[in-house]
Design a protein around this motif. Sequence first.
Motif, PDB file in Angstrom:
ATOM      1  N   ARG A  30      68.489  24.462   7.385  1.00  0.00           N
ATOM      2  CA  ARG A  30      69.334  23.516   6.651  1.00  0.00           C
ATOM      3  C   ARG A  30      70.483  23.100   7.565  1.00  0.00           C
ATOM      4  O   ARG A  30      71.464  23.804   7.718  1.00  0.00           O
ATOM      5  CB  ARG A  30      69.851  24.180   5.370  1.00  0.00           C
ATOM      6  N   ALA A  31      70.339  21.930   8.205  1.00  0.00           N
ATOM      7  CA  ALA A  31      71.335  21.450   9.166  1.00  0.00           C
ATOM      8  C   ALA A  31      72.559  20.856   8.483  1.00  0.00           C
ATOM      9  O   ALA A  31      73.672  20.933   9.000  1.00  0.00           O
ATOM     10  CB  ALA A  31      70.711  20.427  10.113  1.00  0.00           C
ATOM     11  N   VAL A  32      72.347  20.217   7.340  1.00  0.00           N
ATOM     12  CA  VAL A  32      73.442  19.669   6.541  1.00  0.00           C
ATOM     13  C   VAL A  32      73.242  20.188   5.127  1.00  0.00           C
ATOM     14  O   VAL A  32      72.158  20.064   4.553  1.00  0.00           O
ATOM     15  CB  VAL A  32      73.442  18.124   6.551  1.00  0.00           C
ATOM     16  N   ASP A  33      74.309  20.768   4.562  1.00  0.00           N
ATOM     17  CA  ASP A  33      74.142  21.528   3.321  1.00  0.00           C
ATOM     18  C   ASP A  33      75.164  21.105   2.270  1.00  0.00           C
ATOM     19  O   ASP A  33      76.200  21.734   2.082  1.00  0.00           O
ATOM     20  CB  ASP A  33      74.277  23.026   3.631  1.00  0.00           C
ATOM     21  N   SER A  53      77.230  21.915  14.136  1.00  0.00           N
ATOM     22  CA  SER A  53      77.836  22.005  12.803  1.00  0.00           C
ATOM     23  C   SER A  53      77.244  21.006  11.816  1.00  0.00           C
ATOM     24  O   SER A  53      77.519  21.082  10.616  1.00  0.00           O
ATOM     25  CB  SER A  53      79.355  21.801  12.895  1.00  0.00           C
ATOM     26  N   GLY A  54      76.455  20.057  12.302  1.00  0.00           N
ATOM     27  CA  GLY A  54      75.815  19.089  11.421  1.00  0.00           C
ATOM     28  C   GLY A  54      76.411  17.701  11.455  1.00  0.00           C
ATOM     29  O   GLY A  54      75.999  16.831  10.671  1.00  0.00           O
ATOM     30  N   GLY A 239      76.933  23.150   8.739  1.00  0.00           N
ATOM     31  CA  GLY A 239      76.353  22.223   7.777  1.00  0.00           C
ATOM     32  C   GLY A 239      77.196  21.886   6.571  1.00  0.00           C
ATOM     33  O   GLY A 239      76.780  21.076   5.739  1.00  0.00           O
ATOM     34  N   ARG A 240      78.365  22.516   6.438  1.00  0.00           N
ATOM     35  CA  ARG A 240      79.222  22.231   5.290  1.00  0.00           C
ATOM     36  C   ARG A 240      80.635  21.852   5.726  1.00  0.00           C
ATOM     37  O   ARG A 240      81.088  22.264   6.801  1.00  0.00           O
ATOM     38  CB  ARG A 240      79.300  23.439   4.347  1.00  0.00           C
TER      39      ARG A 240
END
Length: 337
Positions: A30-33, A53-54, A239-240
């Motif tokens: 999950r790269a972007v969450d 970090s996304g 990702g967040r």
Amino acid sequence: MSRIINTNEPLLVVDDLKVTFNTRGTAPVRAVDGVSFSVRAGETLGVVGESGSGKSVTSLAILGLLPERGVQVEGAITLDGTDLLKASERELQAVRGRRVAMVFQDPMSSLNPVLTIGRQLTEVLRRHNVCNKTEAPGRAAALLDRVGIPEARRRLDNYPHQLSGGMRQRVMIAMALACEPAVLIADEPTTALDVTIQAQVLELLRELVSESNTALILITHDLGVVAGMCDRVHVMYSGRIVESGERHALFAQPRHHYTRGLLASVPRLDLVGGKLTPIPGSPRDVIDWSDGCAFAPRCPAVTEACLGGPPALEALDDTFVRCVNPEPLGESMWKVG
């Protein structure tokens, strides 16, 4: 010219964006969450974080440039009331460059090495019906002149390898601005440039946003770059978004320990001779958000409460922070103009 901030409805709204990469033989990544943000006309939004970090995946998702196979994109990305995630490829092609444009971080690999600068610029203009074949060369030269490239008409016949890194980046900016987009995404626009050229490119972006009232999303790993550029800043980790706020409040009193670590690792002229304080560990030293704060393995203030489940992004004084043990208010770390 001073920046005019449009207080009307946001131009672009990203709502609960999730991007998952599925690779055969390994667990999904999950790269972007669950990233959410918006940007208005005339506003500059900074998205900051270490590599991985996304940040760039978020920008590629906005433009629909992620691979179709092995990638799952969820959430909503709304531009002028239209959800881009539900748009067809043909509809996205009409949006890219025309309504939303992007300056990629590596102009040498983004520009076609076997086509002249003029050919690549005029193709953008003609593809979106900005002008006809006869008018395109003059319009392309005017774009190069606008971004500060000398002898613009002659440069149209140059190939990318004949230009310096700074000039190639200016060409990328010219291409992005060719159709006067409503939203401009600049992904690490000063990567591999020396500090003088870096300052010139950032000043160019600032002037262009001010003149055209374009919404700018500036993606970088360096908080120092956005200190004099952005109206609001989102700090991303694993990702967040872990901290978000107006730049003066965020720089003066960062509450998340990751944000403070980024600031402490930036060289400062007022602390000549002092030691930098790097963030310990690596961006890969994370835990799953479902198990607690992903930054916990690297955090100097980790407690048992940090591992009790996913922390929420909550309002805390003048910023929003995703932390159960935030830094207390104290002396300002940075002052920005």
